[in-house]
Scaffold this active site. Structure first.
Site, mmCIF file in Angstrom:
data_model
loop_
_atom_site.group_PDB
_atom_site.id
_atom_site.type_symbol
_atom_site.label_atom_id
_atom_site.label_comp_id
_atom_site.label_asym_id
_atom_site.label_seq_id
_atom_site.Cartn_x
_atom_site.Cartn_y
_atom_site.Cartn_z
ATOM 1 N N ARG A 188 -3.569 3.746 -8.661
ATOM 2 C CA ARG A 188 -2.616 3.706 -7.551
ATOM 3 C C ARG A 188 -3.051 4.746 -6.530
ATOM 4 O O ARG A 188 -3.461 5.846 -6.887
ATOM 5 C CB ARG A 188 -1.182 4.024 -8.032
ATOM 6 C CG ARG A 188 -0.494 2.903 -8.811
ATOM 7 C CD ARG A 188 -0.172 1.693 -7.927
ATOM 8 N NE ARG A 188 0.500 0.621 -8.645
ATOM 9 C CZ ARG A 188 -0.130 -0.394 -9.247
ATOM 10 N NH1 ARG A 188 -1.450 -0.472 -9.221
ATOM 11 N NH2 ARG A 188 0.566 -1.336 -9.863
ATOM 12 N N GLU A 217 -0.421 0.789 1.432
ATOM 13 C CA GLU A 217 -1.196 -0.453 1.403
ATOM 14 C C GLU A 217 -0.490 -1.476 2.281
ATOM 15 O O GLU A 217 0.694 -1.708 2.075
ATOM 16 C CB GLU A 217 -1.315 -0.967 -0.039
ATOM 17 C CG GLU A 217 -2.194 -0.063 -0.877
ATOM 18 C CD GLU A 217 -2.462 -0.571 -2.286
ATOM 19 O OE1 GLU A 217 -1.991 -1.672 -2.622
ATOM 20 O OE2 GLU A 217 -3.137 0.146 -3.030
ATOM 21 N N HIS A 236 -7.120 -3.763 -2.763
ATOM 22 C CA HIS A 236 -6.359 -3.900 -4.015
ATOM 23 C C HIS A 236 -6.608 -5.262 -4.677
ATOM 24 O O HIS A 236 -5.683 -6.082 -4.800
ATOM 25 C CB HIS A 236 -4.859 -3.665 -3.773
ATOM 26 C CG HIS A 236 -4.130 -3.252 -5.033
ATOM 27 N ND1 HIS A 236 -3.047 -2.403 -5.027
ATOM 28 C CD2 HIS A 236 -4.336 -3.573 -6.332
ATOM 29 C CE1 HIS A 236 -2.615 -2.227 -6.271
ATOM 30 N NE2 HIS A 236 -3.387 -2.941 -7.088
#
Ligand code: GLV
Ligand code: GLV
Length: 271
Positions: A188, A217, A236
Site C-alpha cells: 500500500r 491513487e 496498482h
C-alpha cells in the site's frame, strides 16, 4: 473495491438490512472493521488467489527498476537511441545479493521463493512472528527492520497497511539503505513516506524504486515521483491477471451470498 472507503457513515447510509461487505481485494485497510463489528456486519476479502500474480509484479518491478526499464523504454519511444554505449542505462545485478522482505506473509513468501530459487538471493525478513517455513525453505533470517534495511540490496514491501505500518519507510529508514539498493512497493502506498522517497531518489541516495501502489491513487499529477527517472510506477496492477481477478470475483460473490443467507462468509475477516 479497495479504492472505496467504507466507514460507519457509509454503513449507516446503507440502512439496517446491511449484512455483509465483501472486499474485492485481499487488503482491507479501506474498511472500518470496528464499525462493522459494532453493527454486526460481516466483512470478507479474497486471500490466496492473487498471491502469485502480485509476487510476479514485485519480481517484475525489481528487475525493471534495477535495470532502468523506465528511462530505457522512454529513450526508444522518444527516438533518442543513437548507439550501443558502454555506460548507457547501467543497472544492478541480483544473483547472490540480499533480498529484504518486509512482511513475510503469503505474498512476501512467494517473492522470496522466486528470487531465492531463480536468482539465488539471500533472504532476510521482518515479521511479527518467526516464519519456520521460510527459514527452512530458503534459509531466511528474521531481522529487525533497521538491520534488514542496512543489509539488503533489494527491499520489497509486503505488509498490510495498519497504524503500525503507515509511513514505515521514511527519511530515516531510506537513509539506512545501501546507495545501490532498489525499493519495491506492491503493498500500500501509505507504507512509504513519498516525499522522503522523492528526496532519496532525486539525490541518488538509493538506486531506484518500483511502485505498484501510491498515495493517493491515482498519484497526483504534480507528484515529484512521476518525474524521477529512477522511479518506475505502475497503476496498482498487482492482481491484474485473468486468473486472479476471476477467482477474486467468485470469492467476493460467495462471501456476499453467504452473508445474505445468514451464514458465515467462507473468506471472512476476523479480528
Ligand atoms: C490489492 O491491492 C489487494 O489488496 O487485493
Ligand atoms: C552485447 O550485446 C554483447 O554481445 O556483449
Amino acid at each position: 473495491m479497495l479504492s472505496d472507503k467504507i466507514d460507519g457513515t457509509v454503513m449507516d447510509s446503507a440502512g439496517s438490512n446491511l449484512r455483509g461487505i465483501a472486499n474485492f481485494a485481499v487488503g482491507y485497510n479501506n474498511i472500518d472493521l470496528q464499525a462493522a463489528k459494532h453493527r454486526g456486519i460481516q466483512v470478507g476479502n479474497t486471500p490466496g488467489v492473487l498471491t502469485n500474480a502480485t509476487a510476479d509484479i514485485a519480481v517484475g518491478l525489481i528487475l525493471a527498476a534495477g535495470r532502468c526499464f523506465g528511462p530505457a523504454i522512454a529513450n526508444v519511444q522518444r527516438f533518442e537511441w543513437r548507439n550501443w554505449e558502454p555506460l548507457m542505462f547501467l543497472g544492478q545485478e541480483f544473483e547472490g545479493k540480499t533480498l529484504g522482505i518486509v512482511g513475510m506473509g503469503r505474498i512476501g513468501h512467494a517473492v522470496a521463493k522466486r528470487m531465492h530459487g531463480g536468482w539465488g538471493m539471500r533472504i532476510v525478513y521482518t515479521a511479527r512472528d518467526p516464519k519456520p517455513e521460510a527459514e527452512s525453505s530458503f534459509q531466511a533470517i528474521r531481522l529487525e527492520l533497521d538491520e534488514l534495511l542496512a543489509q539488503s540490496d533489494v527491499v520489497s514491501l509486503h505488509c498490510p497497511l495498519t497504524d503500525q505500518t503507515r509511513n514505515l519507510i521514511g527519511a530515516r529508514e531510506l537513509g539506512l539503505m545501501k546507495p545501490k539498493a532498489v525499493l519495491v512497493n506492491t503493498a500500500r502506498g501509505e507504507v512509504v513516506d513519498q516525499t522522503a522517497l522523492a528526496d532519496a531518489l532525486s539525490q541518488r541516495r538509493i538506486f531506484a524504486a518500483g511502485l505498484d501502489v501510491t498515495t493517493p491513487e491515482p498519484i497526483d499529477r504534480t507528484d515529484r515521483l512521476r518525474s524521477e527517472s529512477n522511479c518506475l510506477i505502475l497503476p496498482h496492477i498487482g492482481s491484474a491477471t485473468e486468473d486472479a481477478r476471476n477467482q477474486m470475483a467468485m470469492m467476493a460473490a460467495n462471501n456476499l451470498v453467504a452473508a445474505m443467507d445468514g451464514k458465515l462468509m467462507p473468506f471472512g475477516v476476523t479480528k
